[in-house]
Design a protein around this motif. Structure first.
Motif, short mmCIF file in Angstrom:
data_model
loop_
_atom_site.label_atom_id
_atom_site.label_comp_id
_atom_site.label_asym_id
_atom_site.label_seq_id
_atom_site.Cartn_x
_atom_site.Cartn_y
_atom_site.Cartn_z
N GLU A 23 -30.55 -12.31 16.64
CA GLU A 23 -29.04 -11.38 16.69
C GLU A 23 -29.14 -10.52 15.48
N LEU A 32 -26.63 -12.68 23.61
CA LEU A 32 -26.93 -12.06 22.22
C LEU A 32 -26.68 -10.40 22.01
N ARG A 46 -29.54 -15.91 27.86
CA ARG A 46 -29.67 -16.15 26.40
C ARG A 46 -29.45 -14.81 25.80
N GLU A 106 -22.75 -10.03 22.05
CA GLU A 106 -22.23 -10.38 20.86
C GLU A 106 -22.63 -9.53 19.84
N TYR A 117 -36.96 -16.27 25.30
CA TYR A 117 -35.61 -16.06 25.84
C TYR A 117 -35.30 -16.39 27.28
#
Length: 242
Positions: free
Chosen positions: A137, A188, A184, A191, A180
């Motif tokens: 992230e 990310l 997923r 976000e 990953y």
């Protein structure tokens, strides 16, 4: 970098620990492999060029650039290219190869979890690098900070199997080898503030003859690749910065 961050230190030290043969392999990349592997790397660069819409004069930053071979290829195409890697030894190799090739490319050492590049790039590439971070992230946040509004991000990654397939490298060098799922990574990216996230399937890395078997394989392969997507070894995701 904190002195007690052993995993990052392993990433920094990797070129030195790889030995002279390993460093020669790093310098030669994407060449010096078996023909199929070299072809895969070269085709991957073509995908990056196309998916990021990299015309001559566009600006590109590669985060976790390693030896900088993709960054240097972009510069040959007329792109204003910069590359960043946590390992000063990797950056030294990248600079030496750029100088040998007569290219005007900027390479700097820096932790891609912490970079703030001032929103000045049209495109950002993270190629085969995100799985070396335990804080993806933060890497995606750095990519967002690097891009102009509307800029494109391209992430190319092994899938979740890298957690197991990368154990040899992790045990030998202490490096971070995560993996990953596409779901997923998409989460990310959302976000981190990216939009228009799209996945691309790369199922054209070999040639087909006109023989009956190859013709059947050519027709069936796209469907087979889609069915096996959760187990396939590469994920390509493109997104746009707001």
């Amino acid at each position: 970098m904190p002195a007690d961050d052993a995993r990052k230190q392993a990433e920094i030290d990797y070129p030195a620990r790889a030995g002279e043969a390993g460093r020669a392999w790093i310098r030669s990349k994407p060449f010096g492999h078996n023909p199929r592997e070299t072809a895969r790397f070269l085709i991957d660069f073509g995908y990056a060029l196309q998916l990021l819409d990299l015309h001559a004069g566009a600006s590109l930053v590669e985060l976790g650039c390693g030896s900088g071979w993709m960054t240097r290829f972009a510069a040959r195409h007329g792109v204003q290219a910069e590359g960043y890697d946590i390992s000063p030894d990797m950056i030294e190799i990248a600079r030496a190869e750029a100088a040998r090739e007569g290219l005007d490319v900027t390479f700097e050492a820096g932790d891609y979890e912490q970079l703030d590049l001032g929103g000045r790039f049209d495109a950002c590439l993270i190629y085969d690098a995100l799985h070396h971070s335990e804080r993806p992230e933060l890497v995606l946040a750095a990519a967002k900070r690097a891009l102009r509004p509307g800029g494109r991000l391209l992430v190319a990654e092994p899938n979740w199997k890298q957690r197991f397939q990368g154990r040899g490298a992790s045990e030998a060098y202490g490096t971070i080898e995560l993996g990953y799922s596409p779901r997923r990574l998409k989460k990310l990216m959302r976000e981190a503030g990216f939009t228009d996230i799209r996945r691309f399937h790369n199922n054209r890395k070999r040639l087909f003859s006109n023989g009956p078997g190859d013709t059947a394989a050519h027709l069936a392969e796209p469907l087979v690749y889609r069915l096996l997507a959760p187990f396939w070894t590469q994920i390509w995701l493109r997104a746009r910065s707001t």
